[in-house]
Write a protein that holds these residues in place. Structure first.
Motif, PDB file in Angstrom:
ATOM      1  N   ALA A 239      42.158  53.013  48.340  1.00 47.62           N
ATOM      2  CA  ALA A 239      42.503  51.749  47.687  1.00 47.62           C
ATOM      3  C   ALA A 239      41.248  50.879  47.631  1.00 47.62           C
ATOM      4  O   ALA A 239      40.484  50.829  48.592  1.00 47.62           O
ATOM      5  CB  ALA A 239      43.617  51.040  48.453  1.00 47.62           C
TER       6      ALA A 239
ATOM      7  N   VAL B 251      51.934  44.453  38.929  1.00 49.69           N
ATOM      8  CA  VAL B 251      51.039  44.058  40.007  1.00 49.69           C
ATOM      9  C   VAL B 251      50.415  42.738  39.596  1.00 49.69           C
ATOM     10  O   VAL B 251      50.068  42.550  38.430  1.00 49.69           O
ATOM     11  CB  VAL B 251      49.980  45.149  40.316  1.00 49.69           C
ATOM     12  CG1 VAL B 251      49.068  45.428  39.143  1.00 49.69           C
ATOM     13  CG2 VAL B 251      49.199  44.820  41.573  1.00 49.69           C
TER      14      VAL B 251
ATOM     15  N   LYS C 290      46.854  54.051  39.455  1.00 51.04           N
ATOM     16  CA  LYS C 290      47.563  54.916  40.407  1.00 51.04           C
ATOM     17  C   LYS C 290      49.054  54.953  40.073  1.00 51.04           C
ATOM     18  O   LYS C 290      49.686  56.010  40.111  1.00 51.04           O
ATOM     19  CB  LYS C 290      47.338  54.429  41.849  1.00 51.04           C
ATOM     20  CG  LYS C 290      47.880  55.362  42.893  1.00 51.04           C
ATOM     21  CD  LYS C 290      47.150  56.685  42.869  1.00 51.04           C
ATOM     22  CE  LYS C 290      47.576  57.590  44.009  1.00 51.04           C
ATOM     23  NZ  LYS C 290      46.894  58.885  43.941  1.00 51.04           N
TER      24      LYS C 290
ATOM     25  N   THR D 165      45.268  49.894  41.036  1.00 47.76           N
ATOM     26  CA  THR D 165      46.670  50.046  41.433  1.00 47.76           C
ATOM     27  C   THR D 165      47.509  50.435  40.222  1.00 47.76           C
ATOM     28  O   THR D 165      48.380  51.308  40.308  1.00 47.76           O
ATOM     29  CB  THR D 165      47.190  48.757  42.089  1.00 47.76           C
ATOM     30  OG1 THR D 165      46.407  48.489  43.255  1.00 47.76           O
ATOM     31  CG2 THR D 165      48.655  48.874  42.477  1.00 47.76           C
TER      32      THR D 165
ATOM     33  N   LEU E 212      48.112  52.890  49.327  1.00 50.92           N
ATOM     34  CA  LEU E 212      47.806  51.509  49.701  1.00 50.92           C
ATOM     35  C   LEU E 212      47.216  51.429  51.105  1.00 50.92           C
ATOM     36  O   LEU E 212      46.384  50.569  51.388  1.00 50.92           O
ATOM     37  CB  LEU E 212      49.055  50.623  49.624  1.00 50.92           C
ATOM     38  CG  LEU E 212      49.584  50.329  48.232  1.00 50.92           C
ATOM     39  CD1 LEU E 212      50.952  49.662  48.328  1.00 50.92           C
ATOM     40  CD2 LEU E 212      48.603  49.468  47.444  1.00 50.92           C
TER      41      LEU E 212
ATOM     42  N   LEU F   2      52.877  43.767  44.530  1.00 50.11           N
ATOM     43  CA  LEU F   2      53.189  44.978  43.788  1.00 50.11           C
ATOM     44  C   LEU F   2      54.696  45.173  43.792  1.00 50.11           C
ATOM     45  O   LEU F   2      55.332  45.078  44.855  1.00 50.11           O
ATOM     46  CB  LEU F   2      52.515  46.181  44.453  1.00 50.11           C
ATOM     47  CG  LEU F   2      52.948  47.574  43.994  1.00 50.11           C
ATOM     48  CD1 LEU F   2      52.488  47.838  42.572  1.00 50.11           C
ATOM     49  CD2 LEU F   2      52.407  48.625  44.944  1.00 50.11           C
TER      50      LEU F   2
ATOM     51  N   ARG G 188      43.913  45.315  41.166  1.00 49.41           N
ATOM     52  CA  ARG G 188      45.057  45.421  40.248  1.00 49.41           C
ATOM     53  C   ARG G 188      44.858  46.562  39.252  1.00 49.41           C
ATOM     54  O   ARG G 188      45.786  47.312  38.971  1.00 49.41           O
ATOM     55  CB  ARG G 188      45.302  44.103  39.508  1.00 49.41           C
ATOM     56  CG  ARG G 188      45.816  42.990  40.406  1.00 49.41           C
ATOM     57  CD  ARG G 188      46.019  41.706  39.643  1.00 49.41           C
ATOM     58  NE  ARG G 188      44.765  41.322  38.999  1.00 49.41           N
ATOM     59  CZ  ARG G 188      44.667  40.529  37.938  1.00 49.41           C
ATOM     60  NH1 ARG G 188      45.739  40.008  37.398  1.00 49.41           N
ATOM     61  NH2 ARG G 188      43.493  40.235  37.423  1.00 49.41           N
TER      62      ARG G 188
END
Length: 94
Positions: free
Chosen positions: A69, A38, A28, A25, A64, A48, A22
């Motif tokens: 990732a 997320v 990013k 992510t 992803l 997400l 998380r």
């Protein structure tokens, strides 16, 4: 939102909890100027929801599916739709 923005709704499965998924992510998403959320789910998956330009949403889906990732992504189920503009920023929730 303009008609050049999309909403990505994705369910990511694999080893994606307890590995910073998380956090990375969200980083990013910030890098790509995406807005959304997320969150972990009890079944071990991560959800997400992100809105942004077509190219930035595409970059997120590419990321992803990449080895960049964190954890071990085994499957990404996603849906694209028109953005609705409900988010002001990107957040880790739940």
């Amino acid at each position: 939102m303009t008609d050049e923005t999309l909403r990505l709704t994705a369910r990511i499965r694999g080893v994606v909890q307890g590995v910073g998924f998380r956090y990375w992510t969200a980083r990013k998403a910030d890098e790509l100027l995406l807005k959304g959320t997320v969150r972990n789910h009890p079944d071990g998956s991560v959800e997400l929801v992100a809105e942004g330009s077509v190219s930035d949403v595409s970059r997120m889906t590419d990321w992803l599916h990449s080895s960049q990732a964190p954890g071990r992504v085994e499957n990404v189920e996603f849906e694209l739709s028109d953005a609705i503009g409900e988010f002001r920023d990107f957040r880790i929730v739940g």
